[in-house]
Scaffold this motif. Structure first.
Motif, PDB file in Angstrom:
ATOM      1  N   LEU A 191      -1.260  10.666 -10.587  1.00  0.00           N
ATOM      2  CA  LEU A 191      -2.290  11.706 -10.612  1.00  0.00           C
ATOM      3  C   LEU A 191      -1.692  13.067 -10.956  1.00  0.00           C
ATOM      4  CD1 LEU A 191      -4.533  10.831  -7.538  1.00  0.00           C
ATOM      5  CD2 LEU A 191      -5.238  10.873  -9.935  1.00  0.00           C
ATOM      6  N   VAL A 192      -0.563  13.377 -10.318  1.00  0.00           N
ATOM      7  CA  VAL A 192       0.073  14.671 -10.564  1.00  0.00           C
ATOM      8  C   VAL A 192       0.573  14.758 -12.006  1.00  0.00           C
ATOM      9  CG1 VAL A 192       2.014  16.159  -9.939  1.00  0.00           C
ATOM     10  CG2 VAL A 192       0.682  15.024  -8.151  1.00  0.00           C
ATOM     11  N   SER A 193       1.138  13.667 -12.501  1.00  0.00           N
ATOM     12  CA  SER A 193       1.632  13.660 -13.876  1.00  0.00           C
ATOM     13  C   SER A 193       0.492  13.829 -14.875  1.00  0.00           C
ATOM     14  CB  SER A 193       2.380  12.350 -14.159  1.00  0.00           C
ATOM     15  OG  SER A 193       3.524  12.243 -13.341  1.00  0.00           O
ATOM     16  N   ALA A 194      -0.680  13.270 -14.534  1.00  0.00           N
ATOM     17  CA  ALA A 194      -1.814  13.308 -15.455  1.00  0.00           C
ATOM     18  C   ALA A 194      -2.602  14.614 -15.380  1.00  0.00           C
ATOM     19  CB  ALA A 194      -2.741  12.128 -15.190  1.00  0.00           C
ATOM     20  N   PHE A 195      -2.756  15.170 -14.182  1.00  0.00           N
ATOM     21  CA  PHE A 195      -3.667  16.313 -14.006  1.00  0.00           C
ATOM     22  C   PHE A 195      -2.988  17.593 -13.509  1.00  0.00           C
ATOM     23  CE2 PHE A 195      -6.222  12.439 -13.443  1.00  0.00           C
ATOM     24  CZ  PHE A 195      -7.151  12.626 -14.454  1.00  0.00           C
ATOM     25  N   GLY A 196      -1.718  17.522 -13.179  1.00  0.00           N
ATOM     26  CA  GLY A 196      -0.983  18.719 -12.820  1.00  0.00           C
ATOM     27  C   GLY A 196      -1.468  19.410 -11.557  1.00  0.00           C
ATOM     28  N   LYS A 197      -1.648  20.740 -11.656  1.00  0.00           N
ATOM     29  CA  LYS A 197      -1.964  21.564 -10.491  1.00  0.00           C
ATOM     30  C   LYS A 197      -3.184  21.086  -9.698  1.00  0.00           C
ATOM     31  CE  LYS A 197      -3.238  26.286  -9.151  1.00  0.00           C
ATOM     32  NZ  LYS A 197      -3.460  27.671  -9.633  1.00  0.00           N
ATOM     33  N   PRO A 198      -4.318  20.753 -10.336  1.00  0.00           N
ATOM     34  CA  PRO A 198      -5.464  20.297  -9.531  1.00  0.00           C
ATOM     35  C   PRO A 198      -5.142  19.084  -8.664  1.00  0.00           C
ATOM     36  CG  PRO A 198      -6.152  20.805 -11.768  1.00  0.00           C
ATOM     37  CD  PRO A 198      -4.655  20.842 -11.763  1.00  0.00           C
ATOM     38  N   ALA A 199      -4.352  18.153  -9.217  1.00  0.00           N
ATOM     39  CA  ALA A 199      -3.983  16.970  -8.446  1.00  0.00           C
ATOM     40  C   ALA A 199      -3.063  17.336  -7.294  1.00  0.00           C
ATOM     41  CB  ALA A 199      -3.312  15.936  -9.355  1.00  0.00           C
TER      42      ALA A 199
ATOM     43  N   SER B  44       6.961  24.002  -7.990  1.00  0.00           N
ATOM     44  CA  SER B  44       7.729  23.163  -8.902  1.00  0.00           C
ATOM     45  C   SER B  44       7.833  21.713  -8.439  1.00  0.00           C
ATOM     46  CB  SER B  44       9.145  23.735  -9.066  1.00  0.00           C
ATOM     47  OG  SER B  44       9.834  23.742  -7.821  1.00  0.00           O
ATOM     48  N   VAL B  45       7.148  21.357  -7.346  1.00  0.00           N
ATOM     49  CA  VAL B  45       7.243  19.993  -6.845  1.00  0.00           C
ATOM     50  C   VAL B  45       6.761  19.016  -7.910  1.00  0.00           C
ATOM     51  CG1 VAL B  45       4.946  20.027  -5.784  1.00  0.00           C
ATOM     52  CG2 VAL B  45       6.683  18.451  -4.932  1.00  0.00           C
ATOM     53  N   SER B  46       7.525  17.945  -8.100  1.00  0.00           N
ATOM     54  CA  SER B  46       7.185  16.983  -9.138  1.00  0.00           C
ATOM     55  C   SER B  46       6.288  15.880  -8.579  1.00  0.00           C
ATOM     56  CB  SER B  46       8.463  16.356  -9.706  1.00  0.00           C
ATOM     57  OG  SER B  46       9.090  15.536  -8.723  1.00  0.00           O
ATOM     58  N   GLY B  47       5.611  15.194  -9.501  1.00  0.00           N
ATOM     59  CA  GLY B  47       4.765  14.087  -9.092  1.00  0.00           C
ATOM     60  C   GLY B  47       5.527  12.995  -8.360  1.00  0.00           C
ATOM     61  N   PRO B  48       6.669  12.535  -8.910  1.00  0.00           N
ATOM     62  CA  PRO B  48       7.435  11.497  -8.214  1.00  0.00           C
ATOM     63  C   PRO B  48       7.893  11.920  -6.821  1.00  0.00           C
ATOM     64  CG  PRO B  48       8.105  11.619 -10.500  1.00  0.00           C
ATOM     65  CD  PRO B  48       7.185  12.776 -10.272  1.00  0.00           C
ATOM     66  N   ALA B  49       8.289  13.189  -6.651  1.00  0.00           N
ATOM     67  CA  ALA B  49       8.740  13.651  -5.335  1.00  0.00           C
ATOM     68  C   ALA B  49       7.579  13.682  -4.346  1.00  0.00           C
ATOM     69  CB  ALA B  49       9.370  15.039  -5.454  1.00  0.00           C
ATOM     70  N   LEU B  50       6.422  14.151  -4.789  1.00  0.00           N
ATOM     71  CA  LEU B  50       5.252  14.183  -3.919  1.00  0.00           C
ATOM     72  C   LEU B  50       4.807  12.758  -3.578  1.00  0.00           C
ATOM     73  CD1 LEU B  50       3.451  16.306  -2.596  1.00  0.00           C
ATOM     74  CD2 LEU B  50       1.933  16.165  -4.571  1.00  0.00           C
ATOM     75  N   GLY B  51       4.883  11.875  -4.562  1.00  0.00           N
ATOM     76  CA  GLY B  51       4.560  10.475  -4.304  1.00  0.00           C
ATOM     77  C   GLY B  51       5.521   9.846  -3.325  1.00  0.00           C
TER      78      GLY B  51
ATOM     79  N   PHE C  93       0.831  -1.203   0.000  1.00  0.00           N
ATOM     80  CA  PHE C  93       0.000   0.000   0.000  1.00  0.00           C
ATOM     81  C   PHE C  93       0.866   1.253   0.000  1.00  0.00           C
ATOM     82  CE2 PHE C  93      -1.964   3.462   2.457  1.00  0.00           C
ATOM     83  CZ  PHE C  93      -3.051   3.740   1.646  1.00  0.00           C
ATOM     84  N   ALA C  94       1.955   1.245   0.782  1.00  0.00           N
ATOM     85  CA  ALA C  94       2.829   2.419   0.857  1.00  0.00           C
ATOM     86  C   ALA C  94       3.345   2.804  -0.521  1.00  0.00           C
ATOM     87  CB  ALA C  94       3.999   2.141   1.800  1.00  0.00           C
ATOM     88  N   PHE C  95       3.795   1.812  -1.276  1.00  0.00           N
ATOM     89  CA  PHE C  95       4.354   2.109  -2.598  1.00  0.00           C
ATOM     90  C   PHE C  95       3.256   2.390  -3.627  1.00  0.00           C
ATOM     91  CE2 PHE C  95       7.938  -0.111  -0.595  1.00  0.00           C
ATOM     92  CZ  PHE C  95       8.930   0.830  -0.828  1.00  0.00           C
ATOM     93  N   LEU C  96       2.112   1.715  -3.509  1.00  0.00           N
ATOM     94  CA  LEU C  96       1.012   1.985  -4.418  1.00  0.00           C
ATOM     95  C   LEU C  96       0.439   3.386  -4.192  1.00  0.00           C
ATOM     96  CD1 LEU C  96      -0.886  -1.437  -4.452  1.00  0.00           C
ATOM     97  CD2 LEU C  96       0.328  -0.357  -6.367  1.00  0.00           C
ATOM     98  N   ALA C  97       0.359   3.804  -2.923  1.00  0.00           N
ATOM     99  CA  ALA C  97      -0.142   5.148  -2.629  1.00  0.00           C
ATOM    100  C   ALA C  97       0.779   6.200  -3.238  1.00  0.00           C
ATOM    101  CB  ALA C  97      -0.249   5.350  -1.119  1.00  0.00           C
ATOM    102  N   GLY C  98       2.081   6.006  -3.081  1.00  0.00           N
ATOM    103  CA  GLY C  98       3.033   6.945  -3.663  1.00  0.00           C
ATOM    104  C   GLY C  98       2.970   6.951  -5.177  1.00  0.00           C
ATOM    105  N   ALA C  99       2.879   5.765  -5.769  1.00  0.00           N
ATOM    106  CA  ALA C  99       2.805   5.669  -7.229  1.00  0.00           C
ATOM    107  C   ALA C  99       1.506   6.296  -7.747  1.00  0.00           C
ATOM    108  CB  ALA C  99       2.887   4.208  -7.660  1.00  0.00           C
ATOM    109  N   GLY C 100       0.428   6.109  -6.993  1.00  0.00           N
ATOM    110  CA  GLY C 100      -0.856   6.699  -7.390  1.00  0.00           C
ATOM    111  C   GLY C 100      -0.813   8.211  -7.376  1.00  0.00           C
ATOM    112  N   VAL C 101      -0.194   8.776  -6.337  1.00  0.00           N
ATOM    113  CA  VAL C 101      -0.059  10.234  -6.258  1.00  0.00           C
ATOM    114  C   VAL C 101       0.800  10.750  -7.406  1.00  0.00           C
ATOM    115  CG1 VAL C 101       1.031  12.090  -4.927  1.00  0.00           C
ATOM    116  CG2 VAL C 101      -0.465  10.443  -3.779  1.00  0.00           C
ATOM    117  N   ALA C 102       1.905  10.076  -7.676  1.00  0.00           N
ATOM    118  CA  ALA C 102       2.776  10.495  -8.778  1.00  0.00           C
ATOM    119  C   ALA C 102       2.032  10.457 -10.109  1.00  0.00           C
ATOM    120  CB  ALA C 102       4.010   9.588  -8.830  1.00  0.00           C
TER     121      ALA C 102
END
Length: 260
Positions: free
Chosen positions: A116-124, A170-177, A105-114
């Motif tokens: 989402l951010v990559s797909a939807f940008g600022k709203p995500a 400028s935070v990236s999806g992978p970093a937030l994930g 779950f820990a890695f899936l949650a991070g991957a999911g956040v990354a």
């Protein structure tokens, strides 16, 4: 379980440490404000696994919406446990401390956040910040939250999420994930030290024919939630967070950071 404030404070400490060592080329923060955004995200993510319990305090963080989400997560976790458990696994009446209390779950949650951010940008980004900072408020300031209704908490979380986005746009999806994954792992490590333990490797790894094997230290080293050891851990993580905050603000070079 370890109590919410201990989870949140351990997540905050982990976030500050992560902010200092994660290179900007990998999405790490480039400013002090960005480092504190990381700390807020990991503090909130350190409470995320307990959304598998509608009775948990954090399930009331956003009023009816988070209560409904907790019911969905609990039922989903129970379904995953039922579908993957073997005959040797213990029967569970509900989904608490099952699917969301695993490394998967820990890695899936991070991957999911990354993703989402990559797909939807600022709203995500704003959505993730809103959820994580709202949970962080619940964990880090439990007495204040208890005195105010969920609408106040929701409003402040919304305001903080906008400020956090401005501070680290400028935070990236992978970093937030990665920050979310680190926060969840901080929660798992804390719960692994309690009497029940947590099924860290479930449902992927089978141990002695059981997929939901609870990982925990020897019984003499296990702690009781809200007991003396829990309070000691809260004090230790608070001191560590204060020390890291001092270094982030006044001596970032000692942490290997080079913020302006």
């Amino acid at each position: 379980m370890v109590m919410g404030p201990t989870h949140a404070m351990s997540g905050a400490a982990a976030g500050l440490a992560m902010a200092a060592v994660l290179p900007p080329t990998w999405g790490g923060p480039t400013s002090v404000s960005g480092a504190f955004v990381f700390a807020g995200v990991t503090a909130g993510a350190a409470l995320l696994p307990d959304l598998d319990s509608p009775q948990a305090t954090i399930a009331r963080s956003f009023g009816p919406a988070s209560q409904a989400l907790a019911h969905v997560v609990e039922r989903g976790s129970a379904a995953i446990h039922s579908a993957t458990s073997t005959r040797r696994d213990d029967h569970r009446e509900n989904g608490h401390r099952t699917a969301t209390h695993t490394l998967a779950f820990a890695f899936l949650a991070g991957a999911g956040v990354a993703a989402l951010v990559s797909a939807f940008g600022k709203p995500a980004v704003l959505g993730v910040l809103f959820l994580m900072l709202g949970l962080a408020l619940r964990g880090l300031f439990p007495k204040w939250v208890k005195k105010n209704d969920w609408l106040m908490v929701t409003g402040i979380a919304a305001g903080l999420s906008v400020l956090a986005w401005v501070a680290s746009a400028s935070v990236s999806g992978p970093a937030l994930g990665a920050a979310v994954t680190v926060g969840v792992i901080a929660h798992l490590v804390g719960d692994a030290g309690t009497k029940m333990g947590v099924p860290l490797l479930a449902p992927i790894v089978s141990i002695n024919g059981k997929r939901w094997w609870d990982v925990a230290p020897p019984s003499m080293l296990r702690i009781k939630a809200s007991g003396p050891a829990d309070k000691i851990l809260l004090g230790a993580f608070t001191v560590l967070s204060v020390a890291l905050t001092y270094l982030v603000l006044l001596a970032p070079e000692s942490l290997g950071a080079n913020w302006a």
